[in-house]
Design an enzyme around this catalytic site. Structure first.
Site, PDB file in Angstrom:
ATOM      1  N   ASP A  63      37.425  57.373  18.944  1.00  0.00           N
ATOM      2  CA  ASP A  63      38.498  57.329  17.944  1.00  0.00           C
ATOM      3  C   ASP A  63      39.755  58.041  18.446  1.00  0.00           C
ATOM      4  O   ASP A  63      39.685  58.931  19.294  1.00  0.00           O
ATOM      5  CB  ASP A  63      37.998  57.980  16.641  1.00  0.00           C
ATOM      6  CG  ASP A  63      38.896  57.643  15.463  1.00  0.00           C
ATOM      7  OD1 ASP A  63      39.557  56.587  15.487  1.00  0.00           O
ATOM      8  OD2 ASP A  63      38.943  58.448  14.507  1.00  0.00           O
ATOM      9  N   ASN A  86      36.950  47.476  10.483  1.00  0.00           N
ATOM     10  CA  ASN A  86      38.207  47.409  11.241  1.00  0.00           C
ATOM     11  C   ASN A  86      38.919  46.045  11.121  1.00  0.00           C
ATOM     12  O   ASN A  86      40.077  45.915  11.518  1.00  0.00           O
ATOM     13  CB  ASN A  86      37.995  47.752  12.721  1.00  0.00           C
ATOM     14  CG  ASN A  86      37.748  49.226  12.992  1.00  0.00           C
ATOM     15  OD1 ASN A  86      37.039  49.588  13.924  1.00  0.00           O
ATOM     16  ND2 ASN A  86      38.335  50.114  12.192  1.00  0.00           N
TER      17      ASN A  86
HETATM   18  C1  IPE Z   1      35.626  54.375  13.632  1.00  0.00           C
HETATM   19  O1  IPE Z   1      36.961  54.720  13.632  1.00  0.00           O
HETATM   20  C2  IPE Z   1      35.418  53.092  14.363  1.00  0.00           C
HETATM   21  C3  IPE Z   1      35.677  53.133  15.796  1.00  0.00           C
HETATM   22  C4  IPE Z   1      36.040  54.155  16.498  1.00  0.00           C
HETATM   23  C5  IPE Z   1      35.500  51.884  16.474  1.00  0.00           C
HETATM   24  P1  IPE Z   1      37.948  54.367  12.430  1.00  0.00           P
HETATM   25  O2  IPE Z   1      39.274  54.839  12.840  1.00  0.00           O
HETATM   26  O3  IPE Z   1      37.797  52.935  12.062  1.00  0.00           O
HETATM   27  O4  IPE Z   1      37.332  55.227  11.236  1.00  0.00           O
HETATM   28  P2  IPE Z   1      38.041  55.806   9.938  1.00  0.00           P
HETATM   29  O5  IPE Z   1      38.798  54.682   9.302  1.00  0.00           O
HETATM   30  O6  IPE Z   1      38.938  56.915  10.386  1.00  0.00           O
HETATM   31  O7  IPE Z   1      36.900  56.320   9.107  1.00  0.00           O
HETATM   32  C1  IPE Z   2      39.696  53.862  17.567  1.00  0.00           C
HETATM   33  O1  IPE Z   2      41.014  54.243  17.499  1.00  0.00           O
HETATM   34  C2  IPE Z   2      39.531  52.416  17.960  1.00  0.00           C
HETATM   35  C3  IPE Z   2      39.230  51.530  16.827  1.00  0.00           C
HETATM   36  C4  IPE Z   2      38.904  51.910  15.635  1.00  0.00           C
HETATM   37  C5  IPE Z   2      39.323  50.114  17.069  1.00  0.00           C
HETATM   38  P1  IPE Z   2      41.902  54.052  16.205  1.00  0.00           P
HETATM   39  O2  IPE Z   2      42.602  52.751  16.308  1.00  0.00           O
HETATM   40  O3  IPE Z   2      41.099  54.224  14.971  1.00  0.00           O
HETATM   41  O4  IPE Z   2      42.945  55.224  16.367  1.00  0.00           O
HETATM   42  P2  IPE Z   2      43.449  56.212  15.238  1.00  0.00           P
HETATM   43  O5  IPE Z   2      42.225  56.837  14.644  1.00  0.00           O
HETATM   44  O6  IPE Z   2      44.191  55.378  14.245  1.00  0.00           O
HETATM   45  O7  IPE Z   2      44.295  57.172  15.953  1.00  0.00           O
HETATM   46 MG    MG Z   3      40.621  55.845  13.863  1.00  0.00          MG
END
Ligand code: IPE
Ligand code: IPE
Ligand code: MG
Length: 241
Positions: A18, A66
């Site tokens: 993340d 997502n």
């Molecule tokens: C969890 O991260 C999913 C991945 C890293 C693929 P998210 O960014 O989707 O999670 P939330 O929305 O902060 O809970």
């Molecule tokens: C994790 O990074 C990757 C996915 C969830 C696809 P994020 O896209 O959630 O990055 P942040 O949490 O918004 O910084």
């Molecule tokens: Mg994230």
């Protein structure tokens, strides 16, 4: 590293990758740039984990939830997954890595699905290392899918409801016969699970770090592994009894 430390390397490491979007924003870049760099880190992390004696690596790349992001970002990610498979497919075979995507593969775009199926088939006999990439993955959905498969078997008279125990249930998860994760790392600073491996993490040790995934490197991993090696896992028992 002493042999004692060696014993305490997690066999199965899971990572919630993340912080890609925030990493990019901090640099004045579009969020997707964080995903580009983040996806390019996967190969390094696999190499580092193999070197350290980890056997199974499970990476959370895209959750079922997502899809609720802007279309452009989702499309970009789907293309990055395809790129990864184009780039790494042959390498995974050569390096004796068994590759699996865990998640609802059938809901992914056709061209990605084909590449996933091809790579999984190509590596299905490999046993040197196990790499699971969670795409369109949800922990609740995984449990529901296992329940569906098992209820179908009950309906067909292949098993009875009494046969459904934890050990049997586990085999119907996407991770099938793999051991449960010993250590779960979440990068990016959030202190939550976000629907990852809900069943499998019953006794997993957790490590949360504020470091964004694109910045996460071997030193950061070492810090987590060092902490893990000092933990006492009891699984509900009492030490020394
Ligand atoms: C969890 O991260 C999913 C991945 C890293 C693929 P998210 O960014 O989707 O999670 P939330 O929305 O902060 O809970
Ligand atoms: C994790 O990074 C990757 C996915 C969830 C696809 P994020 O896209 O959630 O990055 P942040 O949490 O918004 O910084
Ligand atoms: Mg994230």
């Amino acid at each position: 590293m002493s042999s004692h430390d060696k014993e305490k390397i997690p066999s199965h490491l899971a990572i919630i990758m993340d912080g890609n979007g925030r990493w990019a924003k901090r640099r004045g870049l579009p969020r997707v740039e964080g995903h580009r760099v983040g996806m390019e880190k996967i190969k390094d992390m696999v190499d580092i984990c193999r070197k350290k004696g980890v056997k199974v690596l499970t990476l959370y790349a895209f959750s079922k939830q997502n899809w609720n992001r802007p279309r452009r970002e989702v499309d970009f990610l789907m293309r990055r997954f395809e790129d990864y498979l184009d780039r790494e497919g042959e390498n995974l075979v050569k390096e004796n890595i068994r590759f699996r995507v865990i998640g609802r593969i059938e809901e992914l775009p056709l061209s990605l699905r084909k590449k996933i199926e091809k790579t999984m088939k190509m590596t299905e006999k490999n046993e040197g290392f196990f790499l699971n990439l969670a795409i369109n993955y949800g922990g609740q959905e995984e449990i529901v899918d296992a329940v569906r498969k098992l209820s179908m078997m009950v309906k067909e008279g292949k098993i009875s409801p009494q046969d459904i125990e934890v050990d049997l249930f586990k085999k119907y998860l996407y991770t099938e016969d793999l051991p449960y994760p010993d250590l779960l790392i979440r990068t990016g600073g959030e202190l939550r699970i976000s629907n990852f491996l809900l069943f499998q993490i019953a006794y997993t040790e957790f490590w949360f770090t504020p470091v964004f995934w694109p910045d996460f490197n071997e030193q950061h991993l070492d810090e987590a592994l060092r902490d893990f090696s000092r933990r006492e896992r009891r699984f509900g028992a009492i030490k020394g009894e």
